[in-house]
Write a protein that holds these residues in place. Structure first.
Motif, PDB file in Angstrom:
ATOM      1  N   CYS A  38      99.890  54.083 139.492  1.00 13.15           N
ATOM      2  CA  CYS A  38     100.128  54.360 141.176  1.00 13.15           C
ATOM      3  C   CYS A  38     100.053  55.961 141.545  1.00 13.15           C
ATOM      4  O   CYS A  38      99.624  56.203 141.956  1.00 13.15           O
ATOM      5  CB  CYS A  38     101.362  53.403 141.501  1.00 13.15           C
ATOM      6  SG  CYS A  38     101.734  53.660 143.223  1.00 13.15           S
ATOM      7  N   ASP A  39     101.550  56.309 141.178  1.00 12.88           N
ATOM      8  CA  ASP A  39     101.935  57.651 141.607  1.00 12.88           C
ATOM      9  C   ASP A  39     101.257  58.716 140.911  1.00 12.88           C
ATOM     10  O   ASP A  39     101.180  58.781 139.443  1.00 12.88           O
ATOM     11  CB  ASP A  39     103.397  57.816 141.079  1.00 12.88           C
ATOM     12  CG  ASP A  39     104.284  56.837 141.733  1.00 12.88           C
ATOM     13  OD1 ASP A  39     104.130  56.683 143.186  1.00 12.88           O
ATOM     14  OD2 ASP A  39     104.824  55.884 140.936  1.00 12.88           O
ATOM     15  N   VAL A  64      96.867  47.273 139.151  1.00 14.06           N
ATOM     16  CA  VAL A  64      97.613  48.522 139.084  1.00 14.06           C
ATOM     17  C   VAL A  64      98.789  48.048 138.137  1.00 14.06           C
ATOM     18  O   VAL A  64      99.308  46.979 138.018  1.00 14.06           O
ATOM     19  CB  VAL A  64      98.294  48.699 140.473  1.00 14.06           C
ATOM     20  CG1 VAL A  64      99.318  49.764 140.195  1.00 14.06           C
ATOM     21  CG2 VAL A  64      97.167  49.036 141.326  1.00 14.06           C
ATOM     22  N   SER A  94     102.351  50.198 137.004  1.00 15.60           N
ATOM     23  CA  SER A  94     103.155  51.303 137.423  1.00 15.60           C
ATOM     24  C   SER A  94     104.481  51.150 136.768  1.00 15.60           C
ATOM     25  O   SER A  94     105.287  50.080 136.742  1.00 15.60           O
ATOM     26  CB  SER A  94     103.177  51.526 138.601  1.00 15.60           C
ATOM     27  OG  SER A  94     103.720  52.582 139.200  1.00 15.60           O
ATOM     28  N   MET A 148     106.005  49.943 145.509  1.00 15.17           N
ATOM     29  CA  MET A 148     104.693  49.967 145.457  1.00 15.17           C
ATOM     30  C   MET A 148     103.969  49.319 146.717  1.00 15.17           C
ATOM     31  O   MET A 148     103.053  49.776 147.677  1.00 15.17           O
ATOM     32  CB  MET A 148     103.781  49.335 143.915  1.00 15.17           C
ATOM     33  CG  MET A 148     103.979  50.135 143.038  1.00 15.17           C
ATOM     34  SD  MET A 148     102.899  49.651 141.636  1.00 15.17           S
ATOM     35  CE  MET A 148     103.794  48.425 140.993  1.00 15.17           C
ATOM     36  N   PHE A 154     101.642  51.424 149.433  1.00 13.88           N
ATOM     37  CA  PHE A 154     100.193  50.836 149.906  1.00 13.88           C
ATOM     38  C   PHE A 154     100.200  50.753 151.110  1.00 13.88           C
ATOM     39  O   PHE A 154      99.182  50.743 151.812  1.00 13.88           O
ATOM     40  CB  PHE A 154     100.202  49.766 148.898  1.00 13.88           C
ATOM     41  CG  PHE A 154      99.857  49.996 147.255  1.00 13.88           C
ATOM     42  CD1 PHE A 154      99.442  51.483 146.918  1.00 13.88           C
ATOM     43  CD2 PHE A 154      99.874  49.099 146.531  1.00 13.88           C
ATOM     44  CE1 PHE A 154      99.148  51.633 145.689  1.00 13.88           C
ATOM     45  CE2 PHE A 154      99.541  49.338 144.909  1.00 13.88           C
ATOM     46  CZ  PHE A 154      99.183  50.537 144.692  1.00 13.88           C
ATOM     47  N   ILE A 184      99.217  43.723 141.214  1.00 19.07           N
ATOM     48  CA  ILE A 184      99.892  44.616 141.055  1.00 19.07           C
ATOM     49  C   ILE A 184     100.834  44.350 139.894  1.00 19.07           C
ATOM     50  O   ILE A 184     101.745  43.380 140.097  1.00 19.07           O
ATOM     51  CB  ILE A 184     100.669  45.276 142.247  1.00 19.07           C
ATOM     52  CG1 ILE A 184      99.522  45.833 143.379  1.00 19.07           C
ATOM     53  CG2 ILE A 184     101.660  46.378 142.252  1.00 19.07           C
ATOM     54  CD1 ILE A 184     100.177  45.850 144.600  1.00 19.07           C
ATOM     55  N   SER A 199     104.483  45.721 137.642  1.00 18.55           N
ATOM     56  CA  SER A 199     105.626  46.633 137.704  1.00 18.55           C
ATOM     57  C   SER A 199     106.161  46.683 136.585  1.00 18.55           C
ATOM     58  O   SER A 199     106.647  45.531 136.111  1.00 18.55           O
ATOM     59  CB  SER A 199     106.552  46.664 138.797  1.00 18.55           C
ATOM     60  OG  SER A 199     107.782  47.213 138.587  1.00 18.55           O
TER      61      SER A 199
END
Length: 231
Positions: A18-19, A115, A117, A124, A128, A141, A143
């Motif tokens: 992500c980042d 994603v 992350s 997130m 987003f 997504i 995490s």
């Protein structure tokens, strides 16, 4: 074993960090981490924030600060700092240059995306929404922070592959940090590393370097064409 960018491999899934890859929030999060470090007595000027904390999950940041200062930040430090991150993201975060065109180009190739992350799911979501990227990744997504197993452990990438129902060798990961690249390589995946020209690159296997997001989709397209020809 042929990996996802090889002519004799099979590319079936693209996983994004992500980042630093999709959203430009790393400077903000690292600056907040540096502020917290200074408050605890660790000397980290803002200009050294990214160098010091890039790619690190909050438990790792806490460990570094506590080792350097000999102080305990407390069991609720990570949660409080995460709340600062989320608030900062809601105030505004920028997309990485070229991200919208890149995502459209990947979509045209027919490749599913996910994603993975070190950011929390809450962070997130805020990022987003702020950058209008939610539609690309809704329900896709993952995490590592929420899993409790942050990068450089490969677990979040392996989880994303399992959720898609593909093998690790069929995945390409787009990363920008050494921490994340290590996770991707250790997951048995091909890693494409987004780095500015002239910056250091780890000497690791299964690592390809690009300098701009516009380089990414053509790399995938070339691999897919080679795989179709060799099939």
């Amino acid at each position: 074993m042929a990996l996802a960018l090889s002519a004799d491999g099979q590319l079936k899934l693209v996983i994004f960090d992500c980042d630093g890859v999709l959203v430009d929030s790393e400077d903000t999060c690292c600056r907040i981490s540096a502020e917290e470090a200074r408050a605890a007595g660790m000397n980290v000027p803002d200009e050294k924030a990214v160098e010091t904390f890039s790619g690190m999950a909050l438990p790792g940041v806490q460990e570094v600060i506590e080792q350097k200062t000999g102080k305990s930040l407390g069991s609720d430090w990570a949660a409080k700092t995460q709340a600062r991150f989320v608030a900062a993201m809601k105030d505004g975060v920028e997309p990485i240059d070229g991200v919208y065109a890149m995502l459209e180009d990947v979509k045209k190739l027919g490749l599913p995306v996910r994603v993975g992350s070190n950011s929390s799911g809450e962070e997130m979501e805020a990022k987003f929404i702020a950058t209008n990227l939610t539609k690309h990744f809704e329900g896709r997504i993952h995490s590592a922070r929420d899993m409790g197993i942050p990068k450089p452990r490969p677990d979040v990438y392996l989880h994303a592959a399992r959720e898609e129902g593909v093998k690790p060798e069929n995945c390409v990961v787009l990363e920008d940090s050494n921490t994340g690249a290590r996770a991707a390589v250790d997951a048995g995946m091909m890693c494409v590393l987004l780095r500015k020209a002239g910056e250091d690159v780890p000497d690791w296997p299964n690592l390809v370097v690009i300098h701009h997001l516009s380089d990414f989709a053509p790399l995938l397209q070339k691999a897919l064409q080679a795989q179709r020809q060799s099939a």
